[in-house]
Design a protein around this motif. Structure first.
Motif, mmCIF file in Angstrom:
data_model
loop_
_atom_site.group_PDB
_atom_site.id
_atom_site.type_symbol
_atom_site.label_atom_id
_atom_site.label_comp_id
_atom_site.label_asym_id
_atom_site.label_seq_id
_atom_site.Cartn_x
_atom_site.Cartn_y
_atom_site.Cartn_z
ATOM 1 N N VAL A 47 0.919 -1.277 -0.164
ATOM 2 C CA VAL A 47 0.023 -0.153 -0.019
ATOM 3 C C VAL A 47 0.740 1.237 0.072
ATOM 4 N N ALA A 48 2.237 1.108 0.198
ATOM 5 C CA ALA A 48 2.974 2.268 0.195
ATOM 6 C C ALA A 48 4.415 2.076 0.196
ATOM 7 N N GLU A 49 5.296 2.945 -0.567
ATOM 8 C CA GLU A 49 6.705 2.671 -0.536
ATOM 9 C C GLU A 49 7.314 4.200 -0.189
ATOM 10 N N PHE A 50 8.279 3.940 0.672
ATOM 11 C CA PHE A 50 9.072 5.086 1.175
ATOM 12 C C PHE A 50 10.329 5.102 1.071
ATOM 13 N N ASP A 51 11.244 6.137 0.287
ATOM 14 C CA ASP A 51 12.691 6.370 0.387
ATOM 15 C C ASP A 51 13.143 7.187 1.640
ATOM 16 N N ILE A 52 14.264 6.367 2.401
ATOM 17 C CA ILE A 52 14.534 6.840 3.709
ATOM 18 C C ILE A 52 16.254 7.288 3.508
ATOM 19 N N THR A 53 16.262 8.436 3.745
ATOM 20 C CA THR A 53 17.893 9.064 3.821
ATOM 21 C C THR A 53 18.316 8.924 5.094
ATOM 22 N N GLN A 54 19.561 8.076 5.298
ATOM 23 C CA GLN A 54 20.189 7.807 6.597
ATOM 24 C C GLN A 54 21.715 7.767 6.106
ATOM 25 N N LEU A 55 22.322 8.590 6.559
ATOM 26 C CA LEU A 55 23.878 8.741 5.868
ATOM 27 C C LEU A 55 24.717 7.559 6.537
ATOM 28 N N GLU A 71 -0.563 -4.042 3.748
ATOM 29 C CA GLU A 71 -1.685 -4.404 4.476
ATOM 30 C C GLU A 71 -2.368 -5.825 4.385
ATOM 31 N N ASN A 72 -2.636 -6.299 5.442
ATOM 32 C CA ASN A 72 -3.160 -7.720 5.381
ATOM 33 C C ASN A 72 -4.833 -7.756 5.317
ATOM 34 N N THR A 73 -5.336 -8.894 5.378
ATOM 35 C CA THR A 73 -6.872 -8.699 5.148
ATOM 36 C C THR A 73 -7.693 -8.371 6.288
ATOM 37 N N ASN A 74 -6.792 -8.309 7.541
ATOM 38 C CA ASN A 74 -7.480 -8.059 8.908
ATOM 39 C C ASN A 74 -7.204 -6.410 9.102
ATOM 40 N N GLY A 75 -6.574 -5.701 7.944
ATOM 41 C CA GLY A 75 -6.420 -4.139 8.339
ATOM 42 C C GLY A 75 -5.383 -3.797 8.981
ATOM 43 N N LYS A 76 -4.282 -4.739 9.352
ATOM 44 C CA LYS A 76 -3.023 -4.329 10.053
ATOM 45 C C LYS A 76 -2.055 -4.053 8.829
ATOM 46 N N PHE A 77 -1.295 -3.144 9.319
ATOM 47 C CA PHE A 77 -0.200 -3.102 8.438
ATOM 48 C C PHE A 77 1.194 -3.257 9.052
ATOM 49 N N MET A 78 2.195 -3.814 8.055
ATOM 50 C CA MET A 78 3.532 -4.346 8.267
ATOM 51 C C MET A 78 4.565 -3.655 7.107
ATOM 52 N N GLY A 79 5.399 -3.393 7.871
ATOM 53 C CA GLY A 79 6.624 -2.617 7.107
ATOM 54 C C GLY A 79 7.946 -3.564 7.072
ATOM 55 N N GLY A 138 16.496 -7.388 8.132
ATOM 56 C CA GLY A 138 15.960 -6.351 7.936
ATOM 57 C C GLY A 138 15.207 -5.554 9.042
ATOM 58 N N GLY A 139 14.798 -4.210 9.043
ATOM 59 C CA GLY A 139 13.975 -3.437 9.717
ATOM 60 C C GLY A 139 12.568 -4.016 9.487
ATOM 61 N N VAL A 140 11.859 -4.335 10.588
ATOM 62 C CA VAL A 140 10.390 -4.601 10.235
ATOM 63 C C VAL A 140 9.734 -3.766 11.358
ATOM 64 N N GLY A 141 8.196 -3.753 11.081
ATOM 65 C CA GLY A 141 7.335 -2.979 11.728
ATOM 66 C C GLY A 141 5.985 -3.247 11.584
ATOM 67 N N ASN A 142 5.070 -2.702 12.701
ATOM 68 C CA ASN A 142 3.729 -3.075 12.433
ATOM 69 C C ASN A 142 2.945 -1.833 12.838
ATOM 70 N N GLY A 143 1.620 -1.828 12.548
ATOM 71 C CA GLY A 143 0.886 -0.848 13.106
ATOM 72 C C GLY A 143 -0.519 -0.809 12.436
ATOM 73 N N ASN A 144 -1.247 -0.082 13.139
ATOM 74 C CA ASN A 144 -2.661 0.045 12.833
ATOM 75 C C ASN A 144 -3.068 1.130 11.523
ATOM 76 N N ILE A 204 -0.790 2.988 7.910
ATOM 77 C CA ILE A 204 0.548 3.077 7.344
ATOM 78 C C ILE A 204 1.546 3.911 8.036
ATOM 79 N N THR A 205 1.178 4.885 8.634
ATOM 80 C CA THR A 205 2.251 5.855 9.396
ATOM 81 C C THR A 205 2.728 5.134 10.631
ATOM 82 N N GLU A 206 1.969 4.375 11.319
ATOM 83 C CA GLU A 206 2.352 3.778 12.420
ATOM 84 C C GLU A 206 3.340 2.678 11.800
#
Length: 108
Positions: free
Chosen positions: A21-29, A42-50, A66-72, A74-76
């Motif tokens: 549902v989204a893709e971001f470029d992150i600058t980190q030197l 996004e999964n079928t339960n409406g939860k988001f994973m990065g 890799g880095g992984v994350g979860n949230g309710n 996209i921003t989270e």
């Protein structure tokens, strides 16, 4: 809503469906090339994973993580993924370019 109909698809032997549902470029030197990418699914339960496309070899066995994350939302999920990656990056050790692995764009 038409955009949400994919969440209702049920096919035998298919255990889950996720949508990018989204893709971001992150600058980190502190990383090779100074940037990496995060995709949010996004999964079928409406939860988001990065997930990051940049992985760091762990100290234990050199396995790339890799880095992984979860949230309710996209921003989270984005914020949680960035925080997780930064924690891995700051593991009280000096990293060089050989400690990083970029995942192919089509594989993450």
């Amino acid at each position: 809503m038409e955009n949400e109909n994919w969440k209702n698809i049920r096919v035998p032997r298919v255990s889950s469906i996720e949508k990018c549902v989204a893709e971001f470029d992150i600058t980190q030197l502190d990383v090779p090339s100074g940037r990496f990418r995060i995709r949010i699914y996004e999964n079928t339960n409406g939860k988001f994973m990065g997930f990051t496309n940049l992985k760091i070899k762990n100290l234990f066995d050199g396995y790339p993580e890799g880095g992984v994350g979860n949230g309710n939302s996209i921003t989270e999920a984005l914020e949680d993924t960035i925080k997780n990656f930064m924690e891995n990056l700051s593991e009280n050790r000096i990293l060089n370019d050989s400690d990083f692995i970029f995942v192919n764009y089509n594989e993450f």
